[in-house]
Write a protein that holds these residues in place. Sequence first.
Motif, mmCIF file in Angstrom:
data_model
loop_
_atom_site.group_PDB
_atom_site.id
_atom_site.type_symbol
_atom_site.label_atom_id
_atom_site.label_comp_id
_atom_site.label_asym_id
_atom_site.label_seq_id
_atom_site.Cartn_x
_atom_site.Cartn_y
_atom_site.Cartn_z
ATOM 1 N N PRO A 18 24.858 -0.211 31.708
ATOM 2 C CA PRO A 18 23.463 -0.575 31.997
ATOM 3 C C PRO A 18 22.877 -0.006 33.290
ATOM 4 C CG PRO A 18 24.644 -2.472 31.154
ATOM 5 C CD PRO A 18 25.667 -1.403 31.354
ATOM 6 N N ASP A 19 23.667 0.139 34.343
ATOM 7 C CA ASP A 19 23.138 0.589 35.628
ATOM 8 C C ASP A 19 23.300 2.087 35.855
ATOM 9 O OD1 ASP A 19 22.274 -1.923 36.423
ATOM 10 O OD2 ASP A 19 24.179 -2.424 37.393
ATOM 11 N N ARG A 20 23.705 2.809 34.831
ATOM 12 C CA ARG A 20 23.966 4.243 35.033
ATOM 13 C C ARG A 20 22.757 4.976 35.608
ATOM 14 N NH1 ARG A 20 24.094 9.098 30.536
ATOM 15 N NH2 ARG A 20 23.886 10.722 32.132
ATOM 16 N N GLY B 211 22.378 18.651 43.546
ATOM 17 C CA GLY B 211 21.582 19.012 42.372
ATOM 18 C C GLY B 211 22.086 18.429 41.077
ATOM 19 N N VAL B 212 23.380 18.069 41.034
ATOM 20 C CA VAL B 212 24.007 17.527 39.824
ATOM 21 C C VAL B 212 24.910 16.381 40.231
ATOM 22 C CG1 VAL B 212 25.444 18.029 37.803
ATOM 23 C CG2 VAL B 212 24.050 19.852 38.812
ATOM 24 N N VAL B 213 24.790 15.248 39.531
ATOM 25 C CA VAL B 213 25.708 14.138 39.799
ATOM 26 C C VAL B 213 26.207 13.562 38.484
ATOM 27 C CG1 VAL B 213 23.815 12.443 39.998
ATOM 28 C CG2 VAL B 213 26.058 11.945 41.010
ATOM 29 N N GLY B 214 27.532 13.526 38.351
ATOM 30 C CA GLY B 214 28.156 12.865 37.203
ATOM 31 C C GLY B 214 28.628 11.482 37.608
ATOM 32 N N THR B 215 29.393 10.853 36.760
ATOM 33 C CA THR B 215 29.936 9.530 37.073
ATOM 34 C C THR B 215 31.399 9.469 36.651
ATOM 35 O OG1 THR B 215 29.634 8.304 34.986
ATOM 36 C CG2 THR B 215 27.672 8.629 36.363
ATOM 37 N N ASP B 216 32.090 8.487 37.192
ATOM 38 C CA ASP B 216 33.404 8.182 36.651
ATOM 39 C C ASP B 216 33.201 7.576 35.258
ATOM 40 O OD1 ASP B 216 36.104 7.902 36.390
ATOM 41 O OD2 ASP B 216 36.373 6.596 38.130
ATOM 42 N N ASN C 60 44.099 4.905 25.091
ATOM 43 C CA ASN C 60 45.405 5.030 25.713
ATOM 44 C C ASN C 60 46.125 6.215 25.058
ATOM 45 O OD1 ASN C 60 47.585 4.444 27.334
ATOM 46 N ND2 ASN C 60 48.507 3.006 25.874
ATOM 47 N N PRO C 61 46.450 7.286 25.797
ATOM 48 C CA PRO C 61 46.477 7.372 27.251
ATOM 49 C C PRO C 61 45.087 7.413 27.871
ATOM 50 C CG PRO C 61 46.916 9.516 26.290
ATOM 51 C CD PRO C 61 46.879 8.539 25.151
ATOM 52 N N PRO C 62 45.005 7.182 29.184
ATOM 53 C CA PRO C 62 43.709 7.151 29.857
ATOM 54 C C PRO C 62 43.087 8.535 29.948
ATOM 55 C CG PRO C 62 45.480 6.983 31.446
ATOM 56 C CD PRO C 62 46.117 6.895 30.083
ATOM 57 N N LYS C 63 41.942 8.607 30.595
ATOM 58 C CA LYS C 63 41.188 9.859 30.687
ATOM 59 C C LYS C 63 42.021 10.981 31.291
ATOM 60 C CE LYS C 63 39.082 8.744 35.127
ATOM 61 N NZ LYS C 63 38.520 7.482 35.536
ATOM 62 N N PHE C 64 41.585 12.208 31.006
ATOM 63 C CA PHE C 64 42.387 13.375 31.321
ATOM 64 C C PHE C 64 42.168 13.917 32.724
ATOM 65 C CE2 PHE C 64 38.396 15.174 30.064
ATOM 66 C CZ PHE C 64 38.067 14.533 28.873
ATOM 67 N N PHE C 65 41.277 13.352 33.515
ATOM 68 C CA PHE C 65 41.169 13.759 34.915
ATOM 69 C C PHE C 65 40.506 12.659 35.725
ATOM 70 C CE2 PHE C 65 37.166 15.317 33.069
ATOM 71 C CZ PHE C 65 36.225 14.930 34.008
ATOM 72 N N ASP C 66 40.823 12.649 37.024
ATOM 73 C CA ASP C 66 40.167 11.749 37.964
ATOM 74 C C ASP C 66 39.005 12.494 38.603
ATOM 75 O OD1 ASP C 66 41.938 9.581 37.613
ATOM 76 O OD2 ASP C 66 43.407 10.564 38.900
ATOM 77 N N VAL D 24 32.550 3.664 37.380
ATOM 78 C CA VAL D 24 32.608 3.882 35.929
ATOM 79 C C VAL D 24 31.276 3.451 35.333
ATOM 80 C CG1 VAL D 24 33.706 3.201 33.763
ATOM 81 C CG2 VAL D 24 35.102 3.602 35.803
ATOM 82 N N LEU D 25 30.484 4.424 34.913
ATOM 83 C CA LEU D 25 29.155 4.163 34.362
ATOM 84 C C LEU D 25 28.977 4.759 32.968
ATOM 85 C CD1 LEU D 25 27.082 4.915 37.598
ATOM 86 C CD2 LEU D 25 27.598 2.664 36.629
ATOM 87 N N TYR D 26 30.061 5.269 32.415
ATOM 88 C CA TYR D 26 29.967 5.957 31.126
ATOM 89 C C TYR D 26 31.233 5.710 30.324
ATOM 90 C CZ TYR D 26 28.296 9.627 27.963
ATOM 91 O OH TYR D 26 27.810 10.311 26.879
#
Length: 356
Positions: free
Chosen positions: A103-105, A120-125, A137-143, A207-209
């Motif tokens: 909701p707050d993304r 100029g560009v911002v992603g999210t965890d 599971n397994p968790p995401k492929f990169f931090d 974590v927003l996505y």
Amino acid sequence: MTSNEQHYPEVTVLMSVYNGERFLVECIDSIVNQTFTNFEFIIINDGSTDGTGAILERYAQVDDRMYIHHQENLGLIASLNKGCRLARGKYIARMDSDDVSLPDRLKMQVHFLDKNPDIGVVGTDFNMIASDGTVWNPPKFFDVPTEPNFVKWKLYFSCCVCHPSIMVRKTVYSHLSGYRDEFIHAEDYDFFLRAVSYTKISNLPHVLYKLRKHESNVTTIYGDIQQKNADIAVQQALYRTRGTSISLDIVKGFRNSSLIIDLEDAITVANLVADLCNSLIKSKNISFFNRVKVRNDAIRKIYDIYANYTKKSIFFLMTIVKLSFKVNILQSLLILQSILVNRFRRLLDGSTAMVL
């Protein structure tokens, strides 16, 4: 505030969808229920033959922020570039039709870009989820890295930004002319590698996505093409940075040291890592903390490059020592001490090297 300023939304949420009815309702709900409301939602229906079109039209009838463009199937790149041209927002937020935005993304990304005009560009965890929405599971492929200089460094080796989570200044899209057709299935990676030459890229640590993993993902179906085009994108980025051509075989080893089978290639890749590290940490804009992070990461990569060779001869161990000092000076004393004690103890005793 003028009437024109009131008319145009601050954000354009951009999404292309092809036969996405399976997850579409959950996806759209996650956008229309955002805590930030000053947006338009442009959805390109890219020739869907299932119930996608009907779902989109139902939403458009009750939410005037939604703009649906129906077209023949042109593919993701053409669809996104069209959406970018149609966008009226100062910021463009990407979204994929099988994913979920928290909701707050939008609120948090707008706040970040407003406060950081040099970004100029911002992603999210993000979290990886399965088809049924449960945590993957397994968790995401990169931090996700957050500091722009570290993002720039990591991008040479892998795509460390979750593409559908990004919010981009429209001026950045315009300057780069959007996505390039020749990098199909790796168009986002190529875009980021070009963008870091023009602007700064960051990731929010929150974590927003929710990125959905399922059998129809691009990586699952088109992994080989994606990998090939990603390698070419890095090859071109290295050329822009260094001004010299690098073979694709070297690029592949640069991105994945386990692919290196030749010692000469290992030395070439290790030197390339060291040179890139030194060029980045010389920047006046990088903090001491992130200079240390880049140096340490470079040293780890160099050790990984040579890990398969240290068991063959003490010569390779000495090569690592020399290269480590090229990348770092004071810190390599401490790191080398740890590495020598742990990784190479068996080597120094005359047996196989220990892999961390």
